[in-house]
Design a protein around this motif. Structure first.
Motif, short mmCIF file in Angstrom:
data_model
loop_
_atom_site.label_atom_id
_atom_site.label_comp_id
_atom_site.label_asym_id
_atom_site.label_seq_id
_atom_site.Cartn_x
_atom_site.Cartn_y
_atom_site.Cartn_z
N ILE A 1 0.73 -0.98 0.03
CA ILE A 1 0.46 -0.04 -0.45
C ILE A 1 0.79 1.30 0.36
O ILE A 1 1.53 1.43 0.96
N THR A 2 1.14 1.86 -1.08
CA THR A 2 1.55 3.64 -0.69
C THR A 2 1.13 4.01 0.22
O THR A 2 -0.58 4.46 -0.31
N THR A 3 2.04 4.96 0.43
CA THR A 3 1.20 5.89 1.47
C THR A 3 2.64 7.45 1.30
O THR A 3 2.88 7.11 1.91
N LEU A 4 2.14 8.27 0.97
CA LEU A 4 3.05 9.19 0.50
C LEU A 4 3.64 10.44 2.13
O LEU A 4 4.33 10.29 1.75
N THR A 5 2.13 10.69 2.41
CA THR A 5 3.07 10.87 3.97
C THR A 5 2.79 10.40 4.94
O THR A 5 2.42 9.30 4.97
N THR A 6 3.54 11.42 6.15
CA THR A 6 3.63 10.74 7.27
C THR A 6 2.13 10.66 8.39
O THR A 6 1.65 9.33 8.39
N GLN A 7 1.28 11.08 7.49
CA GLN A 7 0.37 11.09 7.75
C GLN A 7 -1.10 9.92 7.17
O GLN A 7 -1.54 9.13 7.86
N GLU A 8 -1.08 9.96 5.94
CA GLU A 8 -1.35 8.94 5.69
C GLU A 8 -1.06 7.49 6.19
O GLU A 8 -1.43 6.48 5.99
N MET A 9 0.88 7.06 6.01
CA MET A 9 1.72 6.18 7.01
C MET A 9 0.15 5.84 8.10
O MET A 9 0.70 4.86 8.17
N PHE A 10 0.62 6.74 8.54
CA PHE A 10 0.10 6.99 9.99
C PHE A 10 -1.54 5.74 10.14
O PHE A 10 -1.61 5.27 10.89
#
Ligand code: FMN
Length: 399
Positions: free
Chosen positions: A256-265
């Motif tokens: 799952i690609t998550t570009l920003t830290t907030q998205e990853m979180f």
């Protein structure tokens, strides 16, 4: 990785047999013992000397089948721990399906208890022919492990399915074969790669992490049977993972690609409650611009950016940690490695903390300090691949 494993390569009469040479070279480099056996068709394409030079062993041909005083089909069948038929031609598959034992390679396949991988390789129309498809179906039902041919340009000049996979991919299949499946049934969340924090729609802040350690951890978990969720900070996942779909119960990793830290979180928070193990090998940006501009900022005058903290993923998840085993990473200055590692482990409630010095960032090998619940151990000059194996060995001891 494959030290002393006994691998028999059966080579049949397809044009892609030149790739078998590279596979043998790679297996030898990994420490495996390799013997090659040529089918009668393969003997038309290449002489045994080529494979003997690469394996350092005698190469068997059909003329060895009826040599007096020995039974090479039984000896070879018992010698091999794993057998790869590469390439596997349409003709050879049809003979194997019928249980023929009319030549050395066929007879030894009938006589072996070792797992046999078939790598079909042929023109697309030959592959799609109902006879070939039926042969593959029956061979699968006999327990042969059939690796899907790749798509691309074929030796005949056509483009389609039927290519023999690249040697490095075949090597990964063998590595996966010899891994214990001790994480089967476990779910593992892994974060990897750097995130991006956007200044405007085209410019962003990031860091130099390649994500290679995370990729190797994903591979190790997958090869050991786990269901893997990778939260990947890069835009694309540049690594190839073989499809182990012949082990029908091991799911292909979900990337799952998550570009920003907030998205990853956000993604991590959603997946974490479902998993048994969380490994935080990503390099999320710790800061982001307080405001991000729409469109592209014009280059008119110097720009001052005000940065604010992004969410701390591992710390955030430690608050909802239940049964999960968590593993963190720390890249720190060598002199302060132990102090920082100890405080990070405690602050984020990690079961294992892997620390390495700043100057080894991006290198393929590094010194590592590993802190466990009751142990602390240093490893010198360890490759990232060996580290990934060690991490899962240690998790195995914790669970
Ligand atoms: C130049 C050439 C290339 C060939 N390539 C392939 C191939 O890639 N796949 C295949 O199934 N058959 C291929 N064939 C046909 C096989 O060589 C032929 O069916 C042979 O009998 C196979 O021998 P085996 O049963 O020992 O593999 C090719 C034949 C020639 C002349």
């Amino acid at each position: 990785m494959l030290s002393k494993h006994k691998i028999l390569i059966g080579i049949t009469g397809g044009i892609a047999l030149y790739k078998a040479c590279e596979v043998i070279r790679l297996l030898k480099k990994e420490g495996a013992q390799v013997k090659a056996v040529l089918s009668t068709g393969a003997e038309e394409f290449a002489r045994p000397l080529l494979f003997s030079a690469l394996t350092g062993e005698k190469t068997y041909t059909n003329s060895d089948f009826f040599s007096a005083g020995s039974m090479p089909h039984i000896e070879l069948a018992n010698w091999a721990e794993a057998i790869l038929i590469l390439p596997a031609t349409a003709s050879f598959l049809s003979k194997l399906r019928c249980g023929q034992a009319s030549e050395l390679l066929l007879a030894l396949l009938l006589a072996t208890r070792a797992p046999v991988y078939l790598f079909p390789s042929m023109n697309t129309v030959m592959l799609e022919h109902p006879a070939t498809q039926e042969n593959l179906k029956v061979l699968r039902s006999y327990g042969y492990l059939i690796y899907e041919p790749a798509e691309g340009e074929l030796a005949c000049g056509e483009i389609g399915k039927g290519r023999l996979p690249e040697p490095l991919e075949i090597l990964e299949v063998i590595k996966a074969h010899f891994k214990p499946k001790d994480f089967f049934g476990k779910k593992v969340l892994i974060t990897g790669g750097p995130t991006r924090e956007y200044i405007d729609e085209v410019r962003f802040i990031t860091n130099a992490s390649s994500g290679k350690t995370a990729y190797l951890l994903v591979k190790e978990a997958y090869f050991r049977g786990a269901e893997v969720f990778l939260l990947w900070g890069h835009k694309e996942f540049p690594y190839e993972l073989p499809k182990l779909n012949y082990f029908s119960d091991i799911p292909y990793p979900k990337i799952i690609t998550t570009l920003t830290t907030q998205e990853m979180f956000d993604q991590a928070r959603a997946i974490f409650p479902e998993v048994d193990i969380g490994i935080f090998a990503g390099a999320p940006c710790d800061f982001k611009p307080k405001s991000s501009h729409t469109g592209k900022l014009k280059k008119r005058e110097p720009l001052t950016l005000e940065l604010e903290l992004t969410p701390d993923i591992a710390k955030g998840l430690s608050k909802i940690k239940d049964k999960q085993i968590t593993i963190g990473f720390a890249l720190e200055e060598r002199e302060k490695l132990l102090t920082y590692a100890l405080s990070k482990k405690a602050e984020k409630d990690f079961n294992l903390l892997i620390a390495n010095p700043l100057e080894t960032a991006g290198a393929d090998t590094s010194d590592y300090l590993i802190l466990g619940p009751v142990f602390q151990e240093e490893f010198k000059n360890l490759s990232k691949e060996k580290l990934a194996t060690l991490v899962f060995d240690l998790i195995g001891r914790l669970s």
